[in-house]
Design an enzyme around this catalytic site. Structure first.
Site, mmCIF file in Angstrom:
data_model
loop_
_atom_site.group_PDB
_atom_site.id
_atom_site.type_symbol
_atom_site.label_atom_id
_atom_site.label_comp_id
_atom_site.label_asym_id
_atom_site.label_seq_id
_atom_site.Cartn_x
_atom_site.Cartn_y
_atom_site.Cartn_z
ATOM 1 N N ASP A 37 -77.146 32.261 6.400
ATOM 2 C CA ASP A 37 -78.055 32.570 7.519
ATOM 3 C C ASP A 37 -77.656 31.676 8.694
ATOM 4 O O ASP A 37 -77.028 30.626 8.524
ATOM 5 C CB ASP A 37 -79.521 32.282 7.137
ATOM 6 C CG ASP A 37 -80.518 33.079 7.954
ATOM 7 O OD1 ASP A 37 -81.158 33.980 7.392
ATOM 8 O OD2 ASP A 37 -80.646 32.792 9.170
ATOM 9 N N ASP A 63 -73.122 31.826 11.757
ATOM 10 C CA ASP A 63 -73.358 33.112 12.420
ATOM 11 C C ASP A 63 -72.508 34.178 11.733
ATOM 12 O O ASP A 63 -71.293 34.225 11.912
ATOM 13 C CB ASP A 63 -72.973 32.989 13.902
ATOM 14 C CG ASP A 63 -73.154 34.302 14.652
ATOM 15 O OD1 ASP A 63 -73.453 35.340 14.017
ATOM 16 O OD2 ASP A 63 -72.997 34.289 15.889
ATOM 17 N N TYR A 160 -81.377 50.451 17.104
ATOM 18 C CA TYR A 160 -81.678 50.044 15.722
ATOM 19 C C TYR A 160 -81.530 51.224 14.769
ATOM 20 O O TYR A 160 -80.932 51.098 13.695
ATOM 21 C CB TYR A 160 -83.099 49.482 15.676
ATOM 22 C CG TYR A 160 -83.503 48.906 14.332
ATOM 23 C CD1 TYR A 160 -82.919 47.746 13.833
ATOM 24 C CD2 TYR A 160 -84.497 49.521 13.565
ATOM 25 C CE1 TYR A 160 -83.299 47.221 12.616
ATOM 26 C CE2 TYR A 160 -84.893 48.995 12.343
ATOM 27 C CZ TYR A 160 -84.294 47.844 11.874
ATOM 28 O OH TYR A 160 -84.675 47.318 10.660
ATOM 29 N N LYS A 164 -78.898 51.426 11.693
ATOM 30 C CA LYS A 164 -79.311 51.561 10.292
ATOM 31 C C LYS A 164 -78.803 52.867 9.674
ATOM 32 O O LYS A 164 -78.566 52.930 8.463
ATOM 33 C CB LYS A 164 -80.826 51.444 10.174
ATOM 34 C CG LYS A 164 -81.353 50.044 10.506
ATOM 35 C CD LYS A 164 -80.672 48.957 9.680
ATOM 36 C CE LYS A 164 -81.420 47.632 9.702
ATOM 37 N NZ LYS A 164 -80.692 46.568 8.992
HETATM 38 N N1 NAD Z 1 -89.450 43.803 8.095
HETATM 39 C C1 NAD Z 1 -89.373 45.117 8.112
HETATM 40 O O1 NAD Z 1 -90.387 45.811 8.259
HETATM 41 C C2 NAD Z 1 -88.035 45.813 7.916
HETATM 42 C C3 NAD Z 1 -88.036 47.206 7.762
HETATM 43 C C4 NAD Z 1 -86.834 47.868 7.576
HETATM 44 C C5 NAD Z 1 -85.646 47.144 7.525
HETATM 45 N N2 NAD Z 1 -85.659 45.811 7.685
HETATM 46 C C6 NAD Z 1 -84.357 45.107 7.618
HETATM 47 O O2 NAD Z 1 -84.404 44.134 6.600
HETATM 48 C C7 NAD Z 1 -83.583 43.024 6.962
HETATM 49 C C8 NAD Z 1 -84.419 41.751 6.966
HETATM 50 O O3 NAD Z 1 -85.489 41.933 7.887
HETATM 51 P P1 NAD Z 1 -86.656 40.870 8.011
HETATM 52 O O4 NAD Z 1 -87.851 41.609 8.406
HETATM 53 O O5 NAD Z 1 -86.695 39.984 6.823
HETATM 54 O O6 NAD Z 1 -86.113 40.052 9.316
HETATM 55 P P2 NAD Z 1 -86.107 38.491 9.638
HETATM 56 O O7 NAD Z 1 -85.813 38.363 11.096
HETATM 57 O O8 NAD Z 1 -87.332 37.832 9.111
HETATM 58 O O9 NAD Z 1 -84.854 37.989 8.812
HETATM 59 C C9 NAD Z 1 -83.542 38.203 9.251
HETATM 60 C C10 NAD Z 1 -82.724 36.965 8.938
HETATM 61 O O10 NAD Z 1 -81.396 37.133 9.473
HETATM 62 C C11 NAD Z 1 -81.010 35.910 10.091
HETATM 63 N N3 NAD Z 1 -80.009 36.152 11.126
HETATM 64 C C12 NAD Z 1 -80.207 36.721 12.340
HETATM 65 N N4 NAD Z 1 -79.051 36.765 13.016
HETATM 66 C C13 NAD Z 1 -78.108 36.213 12.214
HETATM 67 C C14 NAD Z 1 -76.712 35.982 12.350
HETATM 68 N N5 NAD Z 1 -76.051 36.322 13.465
HETATM 69 N N6 NAD Z 1 -76.051 35.382 11.324
HETATM 70 C C15 NAD Z 1 -76.708 35.024 10.200
HETATM 71 N N7 NAD Z 1 -78.026 35.233 10.006
HETATM 72 C C16 NAD Z 1 -78.712 35.814 11.010
HETATM 73 C C17 NAD Z 1 -82.293 35.347 10.652
HETATM 74 O O11 NAD Z 1 -82.179 33.953 10.900
HETATM 75 C C18 NAD Z 1 -83.299 35.696 9.581
HETATM 76 O O12 NAD Z 1 -83.396 34.679 8.609
HETATM 77 C C19 NAD Z 1 -82.970 43.378 8.311
HETATM 78 O O13 NAD Z 1 -81.719 43.990 8.138
HETATM 79 C C20 NAD Z 1 -83.976 44.365 8.880
HETATM 80 O O14 NAD Z 1 -83.392 45.192 9.864
HETATM 81 C C21 NAD Z 1 -86.822 45.125 7.876
#
Ligand code: NAD
Length: 254
Positions: A37, A63, A160, A164
């Site tokens: 992360d 990153d 987005y 996806k």
């Molecule tokens: N929460 C929802 O409702 C939801 C729904 C559908 C899909 N998703 C997908 O699930 C996944 C996780 O979502 P979430 O809600 O836990 O989001 P979140 O933002 O809580 O977690 C995402 C994580 O990715 C890390 N991150 C961001 N940019 C980065 C980079 N360049 N390099 C390394 N790490 C990086 C962030 O620090 C964070 O810890 C994502 O792919 C999101 O699109 C989430």
């Protein structure tokens, strides 16, 4: 049942939200985990929670849209934990805007954030899995791959949704490429999930707009992070050996 017991897993995006939940569950089920992360402090918290519960975790901050950190995460996993059986590509996120107002830099940011870590980590991990002729790759798509009313009508989420849908296409192709190596490649597509970061905004939409998450979801509620993590756990397990190229919707029926 073997499940993921004694397996070695890499989980990206493991500092927060769904990635953190997935890492904690895989560790609880007996996998040793390497966590990647950008958020080093959050990553250390996830690793500490896993080790405090008696599990094994390695944190590698960086990153993951960049080639060198993605390669470093996979290399650290193989060097320190011996191999890589499971890769969970969780990193992703959005910047919303209506299509007529979408800035090119926001479009590029969203495509890059959702696709590049998935590509880079998969590319780095696959040679290790091919040598052992086994592996599980799970990528994070979204219900948004088919459009999302509460985003589209009120904020605009085309970048987005495109990204996806791209994850779904990636999984379909790479599953075919890797089938002869007994490596399965699947995605999970969550609907609106009540995470720390996104739950409050989704709940506000439920109170304020007509085409809200609850209204548009047959199960009429937000999903919980554990419900997504268990779908990933299944696809990561030994028992999911005949499932590949599939995107599993965890969307409450939408
Ligand atoms: N929460 C929802 O409702 C939801 C729904 C559908 C899909 N998703 C997908 O699930 C996944 C996780 O979502 P979430 O809600 O836990 O989001 P979140 O933002 O809580 O977690 C995402 C994580 O990715 C890390 N991150 C961001 N940019 C980065 C980079 N360049 N390099 C390394 N790490 C990086 C962030 O620090 C964070 O810890 C994502 O792919 C999101 O699109 C989430």
């Amino acid at each position: 049942m073997p499940g993921v017991r004694d397996r070695v897993a890499v989980v990206t995006g493991a500092a927060n939200g769904l990635g953190r939940e997935i890492a904690l569950l895989l560790a609880r089920e007996g996998a040793r985990v390497a966590l990647g992360d950008l958020d080093a402090a959050g990553l250390d918290k996830t690793a500490a929670a896993i080790t405090a519960a008696g599990g094994a975790a390695l944190a590698v901050a960086g990153d993951l849209t960049e080639e060198a950190p993605a390669n470093r995460l996979i290399a650290a996993c193989v060097e320190r934990l011996g191999r890589i059986d499971i890769l969970v590509n969780d990193v992703g996120g959005s910047r919303n805007a209506r299509i007529w107002e979408m800035k090119v830099e926001d479009w590029d940011f969203v495509l890059r954030l959702n696709l590049r870590p998935t590509f880079l980590c998969t590319r780095a991990a696959v040679p290790h899995m091919m040598r052992r002729r086994s592996g599980r790759i799970i990528c994070m798509s979204s219900g948004a791959r088919e459009g999302t009313p509460w985003t589209a009508y009120y904020a605009g989420g085309s970048a987005y949704s495109a990204a996806k849908a791209g994850v779904h296409g990636f999984v379909r192709d790479v599953a075919l490429e890797l089938a002869e190596y007994e490596i399965t490649v699947n995605a999970v597509a969550p609907g609106p999930i009540d995470t720390e970061r996104f739950g409050p905004g989704l709940k506000k939409l439920n109170e304020t707009v007509e085409y809200s998450p609850n209204h548009m979801t047959p199960l009429k509620r937000l999903g919980q992070p554990f419900e997504v993590a268990h779908a990933v756990l299944f696809l990561a397990s030994d028992e999911a050996s005949y499932v590949t190229g599939h995107t599993l919707a965890v969307t409450g029926g939408r």
